[in-house]
Every structure is written in structure tokens, then in C-alpha cells.
Design an enzyme around this catalytic site. Structure first.
Site, PDB file in Angstrom:
ATOM      1  N   ASP A 100       1.204  -1.257 -11.417  1.00  0.00           N
ATOM      2  CA  ASP A 100      -0.090  -1.804 -10.694  1.00  0.00           C
ATOM      3  C   ASP A 100      -0.435  -2.945 -12.373  1.00  0.00           C
ATOM      4  O   ASP A 100       0.213  -2.970 -13.149  1.00  0.00           O
ATOM      5  CB  ASP A 100      -1.150  -1.121 -11.433  1.00  0.00           C
ATOM      6  N   HIS A 157       6.762   3.214 -12.464  1.00  0.00           N
ATOM      7  CA  HIS A 157       7.613   3.835 -11.897  1.00  0.00           C
ATOM      8  C   HIS A 157       8.875   3.454 -11.148  1.00  0.00           C
ATOM      9  O   HIS A 157       9.139   2.033 -11.434  1.00  0.00           O
ATOM     10  CB  HIS A 157       6.802   4.573 -10.887  1.00  0.00           C
ATOM     11  N   SER A 261       1.426  -4.705 -20.986  1.00  0.00           N
ATOM     12  CA  SER A 261       2.795  -5.439 -20.982  1.00  0.00           C
ATOM     13  C   SER A 261       2.698  -6.409 -20.161  1.00  0.00           C
ATOM     14  O   SER A 261       2.256  -6.550 -18.552  1.00  0.00           O
ATOM     15  CB  SER A 261       3.337  -5.341 -21.878  1.00  0.00           C
TER      16      SER A 261
END
Length: 294
Positions: A100, A157, A261
Site C-alpha cells: 500500500d 507482499h 519506508s
């Protein structure tokens, strides 16, 4: 940086840049990590609530939506989402977004140069800590850089099925990676602390890099756990063969940031075509389409 860019920088912005160079990055990060792991009951819950309010964190999609469910700030920061909050695109010819956030930059690797921000490039070789084999593999390939803001979900992911073959921990600076500083600190992403992960995939070799930043207390992977700390100042390399080579499925968690980050994905020349909708500032969600097999 050209003269026009210099004129556009205010005095306050110059101070922000100067502070990044002057501040004791490691000590601030260690202190932040210490506080973030403390169990202070109601105080911790209040801090989490204020943070969520300031950054408009969407708690309704969290597996644990109540602030009181988290014993430490770090537990909150690497919170898991509800099971179906991020559906994974099932097209076998497509890779999905790993995190995200927002697209910082994406596109073609021009020989060995990647775009960091408009008018600013950095070296693929530097990003990969001088690794000749990796530089050769990804020269003239494609890249995608995703910035994770404080409000975002901070687990990372897999874009596709993959088997880990090599991991490199690269010590470095801990500059903040927000969009303003990414524009004004040269070679920032190739200077910051990072963990480079090389995977074998059906799309060819793929690198996924987790880049640290100011007060990023740690970076972890699911196969090795916490990579940093310790911060010894030395490059560390892991190679994986046979049973030690962990395979992960498309959409499966591969790592996490304790305080946020950037994630950088690298693909070889002629391996993938990036999705047309991806451009600077595109909002990203895990599981949406990143690229297609060529």
C-alpha cells in the site's frame, strides 16, 4: 539541481534538508524503536489513537480495529488487515502490487540509471551495492518504486509466486524518504539502509528491495525474521539453495517495516510490461495489478 529549483526552495525547506544531514540518524532510530516497543498500557493506546487521527489511518480494515488491541506502538504499526481486505488479482500472467502507498517513480531502467524524482537519477549498480551479477540481470529492465506513508499498511507482499535465492543487507544512511526529500537529496534510495531480495519467478528473476528510513526501527522478512538491528556497518549476504530456498505464493507476505519506508521492484529487460495506469502519485493497494508478462 538547476537554478529554478533552487529559487523554489524556501528557507524552511532548506532547513529540513540540512537537518537530514545533521541529525544523529542511528540514535534517533534506536530511541524511536525503543519507545515503539514499550508496553505502557493506556499511554500507548493514547499515542496510537493520536497517530491514527493525525494520519487518518483507516482502522476499519484492520484485523484488530480497536486501539486497545495493541500492546505496543510497533504492534499497531505492522497491524494485519482483515482476511479479504486486499484481494489478490488471480490473472496468472499478471504481477500484483507488493505494498500500500503511492508510486514514487516507475518505468524503464536506462542502461544503469533509475529515475528517483523529476530530473534526478541514481545508479542501479549503487542501489544493488555493486553486485555485478544483479546489475547485469536488471540493466535496461523495468522498475517500480512505492512509497509507504505513515498511514499505510506496512507489511510487504509478493507480486507473484517466487523462490528466494539471495538476500543482501546493505548498511547506509537513514534519510527520510518523503516525496520532498526524495526530490532534493541526491541518490537517496541508493544511500539508505536496505535489504535486497532476489527471487526466481515464472517471470524471470525479480528483485524486491525494502529501503529503510529515519526511525525505521527494523526491517524483517518472513524467512529470516528481523534483519536489522543489529547494525554492524557491514554488508551481509545470504544465499539459498535446496530446502533453505523458501517459496512464497503470489500475494503472500514477505516482509515488514517497523515504521515505514519504500519498496523497489526490479525486472529484467523484456520480462514484463508495467500496467498503463501506473504513474507518479498513483495510489497503490496490495493485490492490484503491477505488470503483465511480455
Amino acid at each position: 539541481m538547476n537554478s529554478l529549483e533552487k529559487k523554489q526552495i524556501t528557507y524552511g525547506q532548506r532547513l529540513k534538508i540540512a537537518f537530514q544531514y545533521a541529525m544523529p540518524q542511528i540514535y534517533l532510530t534506536q530511541i524511536a524503536g525503543w519507545f515503539a516497543n514499550k508496553r505502557w498500557g493506556a499511554v500507548t493506546h493514547f499515542v496510537i489513537k493520536m497517530f491514527a487521527k493525525k494520519y487518518n489511518v483507516h482502522m476499519a480494515e484492520a484485523a484488530k480495529p480497536n486501539f486497545s488491541d495493541y500492546a505496543t506502538f510497533n504492534e499497531f504499526f505492522i497491524r494485519q488487515l482483515k482476511e479479504y481486505a486486499r484481494p489478490i488479482n488471480q490473472n496468472t500472467d499478471a504481477l500484483c502490487l507488493p505494498a500500500d502507498g503511492k508510486i514514487s517513480q516507475c518505468g524503464h531502467i536506462d542502461d544503469e540509471l533509475l529515475l528517483q524524482a523529476k530530473g534526478h537519477s541514481f545508479s542501479l549498480r549503487d542501489l544493488l551495492a555493486g553486485d555485478e551479477e544483479l546489475t547485469r540481470l536488471f540493466k535496461d529492465g523495468e522498475f517500480v518504486t512505492t512509497y509507504l506513508s505513515p498511514r499505510d499498511y506496512h507489511r510487504v507482499h509478493m507480486p507473484c509466486n517466487g523462490t528466494i535465492r539471495k538476500m543482501i543487507y546493505v548498511p547506509g544512511e537513514l534519510f527520510s524518504v518523503n516525496p520532498f526529500l526524495n526530490t532534493h537529496i541526491p541518490n537517496l534510495l541508493a544511500r539508505n539502509e536496505r535489504v535486497i531480495c532476489l527471487f526466481d519467478t515464472d517471470f524471470g528473476p525479480m528483485v524486491q528491495i525494502l529501503v529503510g528510513a529515519t526511525i525505521t526501527a527494523s526491517i524483517s522478512t518472513v524467512w529470516e525474521g528481523v534483519i536489522n538491528p543489529p547494525r554492524t556497518g557491514d554488508i551481509r549476504t545470504w544465499t539459498y539453495e535446496g530446502q533453505s530456498a523458501v517459496s512464497l505464493a503470489k500475494g503472500q507476505e514477505m516482509g515488514a517495516f517497523q515504521l515505514g519506508s519504500t519498496v523497489i521492484n526490479l525486472f529484467p529487460k523484456n520480462a514484463v510490461k508495467l500496467a498503463d495506469y501506473l504513474q507518479v502519485d498513483t495510489v497503490t493497494r496490495v493485490g492490484e495489478i503491477l505488470a503483465y508478462k511480455k
